[in-house]
Scaffold this active site. Structure first.
Site, mmCIF file in Angstrom:
data_model
loop_
_atom_site.group_PDB
_atom_site.id
_atom_site.type_symbol
_atom_site.label_atom_id
_atom_site.label_comp_id
_atom_site.label_asym_id
_atom_site.label_seq_id
_atom_site.Cartn_x
_atom_site.Cartn_y
_atom_site.Cartn_z
ATOM 1 N N HIS A 1 45.805 44.721 42.838
ATOM 2 C CA HIS A 1 46.305 43.350 42.826
ATOM 3 C C HIS A 1 47.746 43.314 42.322
ATOM 4 O O HIS A 1 48.003 43.501 41.137
ATOM 5 C CB HIS A 1 45.435 42.464 41.935
ATOM 6 C CG HIS A 1 44.086 42.178 42.514
ATOM 7 N ND1 HIS A 1 43.002 41.852 41.743
ATOM 8 C CD2 HIS A 1 43.644 42.171 43.799
ATOM 9 C CE1 HIS A 1 41.950 41.655 42.523
ATOM 10 N NE2 HIS A 1 42.318 41.849 43.775
ATOM 11 N N ASP B 1 36.591 40.043 42.676
ATOM 12 C CA ASP B 1 37.090 40.458 43.986
ATOM 13 C C ASP B 1 36.561 41.850 44.334
ATOM 14 O O ASP B 1 36.806 42.813 43.613
ATOM 15 C CB ASP B 1 38.619 40.455 43.991
ATOM 16 C CG ASP B 1 39.198 40.699 45.376
ATOM 17 O OD1 ASP B 1 38.500 40.407 46.371
ATOM 18 O OD2 ASP B 1 40.353 41.160 45.470
ATOM 19 N N SER C 1 42.273 46.132 39.674
ATOM 20 C CA SER C 1 43.110 44.991 39.288
ATOM 21 C C SER C 1 43.732 45.244 37.916
ATOM 22 O O SER C 1 44.463 46.216 37.749
ATOM 23 C CB SER C 1 42.272 43.708 39.307
ATOM 24 O OG SER C 1 43.075 42.575 39.091
#
EC number: 3.1.1.61
Length: 375
Positions: free
Chosen positions: A221, A317, A195
């Site tokens: 992401h 995540d 991310s």
């Protein structure tokens, strides 16, 4: 009184600089400490004011300021930069140059006002990370950690540890005997979740990967519309082919697949071949694509034939779902604290004992080569 997060603004037009400054200063937790009309002035002010976070509005009239992303890295790699633009192509270029967050705005006068909440939240998040990094920064300790990691990975006959840099994780060991055991296993697929700080991290490791590696699926992401150009930019840097995911595509050796923004990515297996399955649907763990969705799929389909890597990023995540891959017999790896721009996702995965090995970014591919390449 709570210390405010300091912000440097780069915006070509004086009127818009004032509008953006007022918007940022409306937050009780943010303070604009300097503004600049172009990258030249920004470089000087960066040295003088040392902000916690930078906001750059990038448009065609100041396209040369994209070079500031590279200049900033040579001056101070720890200061995150948030890029806003109404131009999709410029957003894509900024992603490839290492921008930490990307916000697409409209072309009207109230472009930043419309995205006010998103902009402020991004500055708060990255500014907070920057402050934590300043507090935690200890150059002597960092040098020792990297020297130790370098020694471990370059002395195969005396590998005593692959590092434990997080207090909640057990020390992981990787000796010659264990490497030989891993070499006997057949790994069909590599899954990577990343991310914040991901564009720079991926740009660092993917060019080192040889064409003999199994297929790699990456969830970075990014919102819809960004990932295709991001994949193209990476492809130009790599020996392997890098492309955006396409539904039902068969995974091939020597390829890396960037999960399409705005869709989740899973894998399926048909006639012995792994295939990509792209799915619409709600955000999972706050994201679409979600690392967790990919990792769950990898655990179910690839099982002990998978290597999963969780890298720099905020939040959780994939942090728990990578544990499903470990339980299924797969090999799990986390980027270490020192080389992560944001030690969020890896930290949680380590705390929950979901990780087999913890390594610096600079040695990630060395570890994979030691396991995957027979010598």
């Amino acid at each position: 009184m709570e210390t405010k997060i300091s912000v440097l603004i780069i915006e070509y037009f004086a009127v818009k600089r004032k509008l953006i400054s007022d918007l940022i200063n409306s937050s009780p937790k943010l303070q604009v400490i300097a503004t600049a009309s172009n990258s030249k002035f920004a470089t000087n002010k960066l040295k003088k004011h040392k902000p916690e976070v930078i906001l750059m509005n990038l448009e065609e009239n100041n396209i040369k300021d994209i070079l500031f992303l590279e200049e900033k890295n040579s001056l101070n790699k720890t200061i995150p930069i948030v890029v806003t633009s109404s131009n999709q192509n410029l957003i894509n270029i900024a992603a490839s140059k290492g921008a930490d967050d990307l916000i697409l705005v409209s072309k009207n006068k109230k472009s930043h006002e419309i995205k006010k909440e998103q902009i402020i939240n991004s500055l708060l998040a990255y500014g907070s990370i920057s402050i934590k990094n300043k507090i935690a920064c200890n150059k002597d300790m960092k040098t020792k950690n990297y020297e130790r990691a370098n020694f471990i990975l370059n002395h195969k006959n005396d590998i005593s540890s692959l590092n434990q840099l997080e207090e909640h994780a057990k020390e992981k060991t990787l000796n010659e005997k264990e490497i030989k055991k891993l070499k006997l296993r057949k790994f069909d697929i590599i899954a990577i979740g990343v991310s914040a700080g991901g564009p720079v991290a991926l740009k660092s490791i993917l060019p080192e990967i040889p064409e003999s590696f199994p297929p790699i699926i990456i969830v970075q992401h990014m919102p819809k519309g960004f990932t295709e150009e991001f994949a193209k930019n990476l492809n130009n840097l790599c020996k392997i082919s890098v492309k955006e995911t396409t539904n039902n595509e068969i995974l091939k050796q020597g390829y890396a697949y960037i999960s399409s923004g705005g869709y989740h990515t899973k894998i399926k297996k048909i006639d012995g071949n792994y295939q990509i399955k792209t799915l619409d649907g709600k955000h999972i763990n706050g994201h679409k694509p979600s690392i967790g969705v990919l990792f769950q799929s990898i655990a179910e389909i690839a099982k002990d034939k998978a290597i999963a890597i969780i890298m720099t990023g905020m939040g959780n995540d994939g942090s728990r779902e990578i544990g499903d891959i470990k339980k299924a017999g797969g090999l799990t790896i986390a980027q270490d604290k020192e080389s992560s721009m944001v030690f969020g996702m890896p930290k949680i995965a380590i705390k929950e004992n979901n990780i087999d090995y913890i390594v610096p970014l600079s040695h990630m591919v060395k570890l994979l080569k030691a396991i995957l390449i027979n010598s």
